[in-house]
Design a protein around this motif. Structure first.
Motif, short mmCIF file in Angstrom:
data_model
loop_
_atom_site.label_atom_id
_atom_site.label_comp_id
_atom_site.label_asym_id
_atom_site.label_seq_id
_atom_site.Cartn_x
_atom_site.Cartn_y
_atom_site.Cartn_z
N MET A 83 2.48 -4.01 -1.64
CA MET A 83 3.01 -2.68 -1.39
C MET A 83 4.46 -2.58 -1.84
N ALA A 84 5.22 -3.64 -1.59
CA ALA A 84 6.63 -3.65 -2.01
C ALA A 84 6.74 -3.54 -3.52
N GLY A 85 5.87 -4.24 -4.24
CA GLY A 85 5.91 -4.18 -5.69
C GLY A 85 5.57 -2.79 -6.22
N PHE A 86 4.51 -2.20 -5.70
CA PHE A 86 4.07 -0.89 -6.19
C PHE A 86 5.03 0.22 -5.80
N PHE A 87 5.27 0.37 -4.49
CA PHE A 87 6.11 1.46 -4.02
C PHE A 87 7.58 1.22 -4.38
N GLY A 88 7.98 -0.05 -4.51
CA GLY A 88 9.35 -0.34 -4.90
C GLY A 88 9.66 0.14 -6.30
N VAL A 89 8.77 -0.18 -7.24
CA VAL A 89 8.97 0.26 -8.62
C VAL A 89 8.86 1.78 -8.73
N LEU A 90 7.88 2.37 -8.03
CA LEU A 90 7.70 3.82 -8.08
C LEU A 90 8.93 4.54 -7.53
N GLY A 91 9.41 4.10 -6.37
CA GLY A 91 10.58 4.74 -5.78
C GLY A 91 11.82 4.55 -6.63
N ALA A 92 11.99 3.36 -7.20
CA ALA A 92 13.14 3.09 -8.05
C ALA A 92 13.12 3.97 -9.30
N GLY A 123 13.64 2.32 -4.54
CA GLY A 123 12.61 1.32 -4.27
C GLY A 123 12.64 0.85 -2.83
N ILE A 124 13.84 0.57 -2.31
CA ILE A 124 13.98 0.09 -0.93
C ILE A 124 13.48 1.14 0.05
N LEU A 125 13.86 2.40 -0.17
CA LEU A 125 13.49 3.46 0.77
C LEU A 125 11.99 3.72 0.77
N LEU A 126 11.40 3.89 -0.42
CA LEU A 126 9.97 4.21 -0.47
C LEU A 126 9.12 3.04 -0.02
N ALA A 127 9.45 1.84 -0.50
CA ALA A 127 8.68 0.66 -0.08
C ALA A 127 8.87 0.40 1.41
N GLY A 128 10.09 0.59 1.91
CA GLY A 128 10.36 0.38 3.33
C GLY A 128 9.53 1.29 4.21
N ALA A 146 11.65 -5.84 10.31
CA ALA A 146 12.81 -5.51 9.48
C ALA A 146 13.86 -6.62 9.52
N ASP A 147 14.10 -7.16 10.73
CA ASP A 147 15.06 -8.26 10.84
C ASP A 147 14.59 -9.48 10.05
N SER A 148 13.30 -9.73 10.07
CA SER A 148 12.74 -10.88 9.36
C SER A 148 12.87 -10.72 7.86
N VAL A 149 12.80 -9.48 7.39
CA VAL A 149 12.85 -9.18 5.96
C VAL A 149 14.28 -9.24 5.42
N ALA A 150 15.27 -8.94 6.26
CA ALA A 150 16.64 -8.67 5.80
C ALA A 150 17.23 -9.74 4.87
N PRO A 151 17.25 -11.03 5.24
CA PRO A 151 17.86 -12.02 4.32
C PRO A 151 17.15 -12.10 2.98
N GLY A 152 15.81 -12.13 3.01
CA GLY A 152 15.06 -12.22 1.77
C GLY A 152 15.21 -10.99 0.90
N LEU A 153 15.32 -9.82 1.54
CA LEU A 153 15.49 -8.58 0.78
C LEU A 153 16.81 -8.59 0.04
N MET A 154 17.86 -9.10 0.69
CA MET A 154 19.16 -9.16 0.03
C MET A 154 19.13 -10.11 -1.17
N LEU A 155 18.53 -11.27 -0.99
CA LEU A 155 18.45 -12.22 -2.10
C LEU A 155 17.56 -11.69 -3.21
N ALA A 156 16.47 -11.03 -2.84
CA ALA A 156 15.56 -10.46 -3.84
C ALA A 156 16.28 -9.43 -4.71
N TYR A 157 17.16 -8.68 -4.11
CA TYR A 157 17.95 -7.70 -4.88
C TYR A 157 18.77 -8.40 -5.94
N GLY A 158 19.41 -9.50 -5.57
CA GLY A 158 20.21 -10.26 -6.53
C GLY A 158 19.36 -10.83 -7.65
#
Length: 321
Positions: A83-92, A123-128, A146-158
């Motif tokens: 879902m993150a891949g699909f909605f992330g790219v679509l939203g972005a 991407g973050i908003l729509l996938a989120g 959301a707390d569990s996702v936070a560190p990985g989401l930040m690194l994934a952005y980089g």
């Protein structure tokens, strides 16, 4: 630059990689896998402590009969990753079109189906939203997720920004000159021309001026700032901070609130050396959204910076089928 994996293998080994794999897509996939792995570790930790309950999933027994069982919520992560891949790219893509509406009007199909041009906040908003709705349907606590996702989401952005750098997709900075470079900074960190970029190998200084109306004011520009590398460095450091603080004693939602502040500040600052059209108040869309992230994060921190009662931290019994 290496927009395609074949570009890299040709330079390093002298042969063309037979599969037309784009480096940006590869880095996005790596980003999602990294975020999923980090989220799994943290979500399983919270499950073991009883902070999140089990979820129901459908499995098949040895005879192929379908049954439902209770298990750790990390079992849902692969669905969330898709879902993150699909909605992330679509939203972005949607937010990028809004940001560069004039370019979209000139070539709607070309811009929409192009592999370049993605605005991460979309991407973050729509996938989120999609993932939180899915989690709610499955009975998973959204704040803990959301707390569990936070560190990985930040690194994934980089990591995704490294994909932008390799492909040269236009998400670069304003013009720069090596003549202005401080001696302690390597040249490739100060000025980049992005040869073989995805936009047809166009000179980024010329592209900024012609396509985005950002004329260079420097006398002898040698390229543009490789802002993607700066963002990768900042994201990696901030992800490390979030990972170190993930065992905080505060209420659920604290870590994702801190993430929102970090993400907002990082993007707000980097926009000062990037090229984006003004949206309102003399600011580009990304900086306006960044302010929203910062405000939302600060409100979240104010609401969640309260220590959880020790009794609430005791492992809760896990029901098994």
């Amino acid at each position: 630059m290496y927009p395609r994996i074949s570009d890299l293998t040709r330079d390093l080994f002298g042969f063309d990689f037979p599969i037309p794999l784009f480096s940006f897509g590869l880095m996005v996939a790596l980003a999602i896998l990294t975020a999923t792995a980090m989220t799994r570790i943290e979500l399983d930790r919270r499950f073991a402590l009883g902070w999140v309950g089990p979820v129901r999933v459908k499995t098949k027994d040895a005879k192929g009969r379908e049954r439902t069982e209770l298990t750790t919520p990390s079992a849902l992560l692969w669905n969330m990753a898709l879902m993150a891949g699909f909605f992330g790219v679509l939203g972005a893509k949607i937010f990028h079109i809004i940001d560069y509406w004039d370019e979209f009007v000139r070539d709607p199909a070309g811009m929409f189906f192009s592999g370049s041009g993605l605005t991460v906040y979309g991407g973050i908003l729509l996938a989120g939203i999609a993932i939180l709705l899915y989690a709610r349907k499955k009975g998973l606590n959204g704040a803990h997720l959301a707390d569990s996702v936070a560190p990985g989401l930040m690194l994934a952005y980089g990591i995704g920004r490294i994909g932008c750098y390799l492909s040269g997709d236009g998400d670069w900075g304003v013009c720069s000159s090596l003549a202005d470079k401080p001696g302690w900074i390597p040249g490739w960190l100060w000025s980049e021309t992005f040869p073989r970029n995805m936009l047809g190998g166009v000179d980024p200084v010329v592209y900024n001026a012609v396509e985005r109306g950002a004329e260079c004011t420097l006398a002898n520009p040698t390229g543009v700032y490789p802002t993607m590398l700066y963002e990768f460095a900042m994201a990696a450091v901030l992800a490390g901070v979030l990972w170190a603080l993930r065992k905080n004693p505060f209420k659920a939602g604290w870590l994702i609130s801190l993430y929102a502040v970090f993400a907002g500040v990082e993007r707000f600052l980097i926009e000062f050396i990037r090229v984006n059209p003004e949206a309102a108040f003399g600011l580009p869309q990304s900086q306006i959204i960044s302010v929203g992230f910062i405000v939302a994060g600060l409100v979240g921190l104010a609401l969640t910076t309260r220590r959880v009662h020790p009794a609430d931290l005791e492992p809760a019994p896990v029901v098994v089928s």
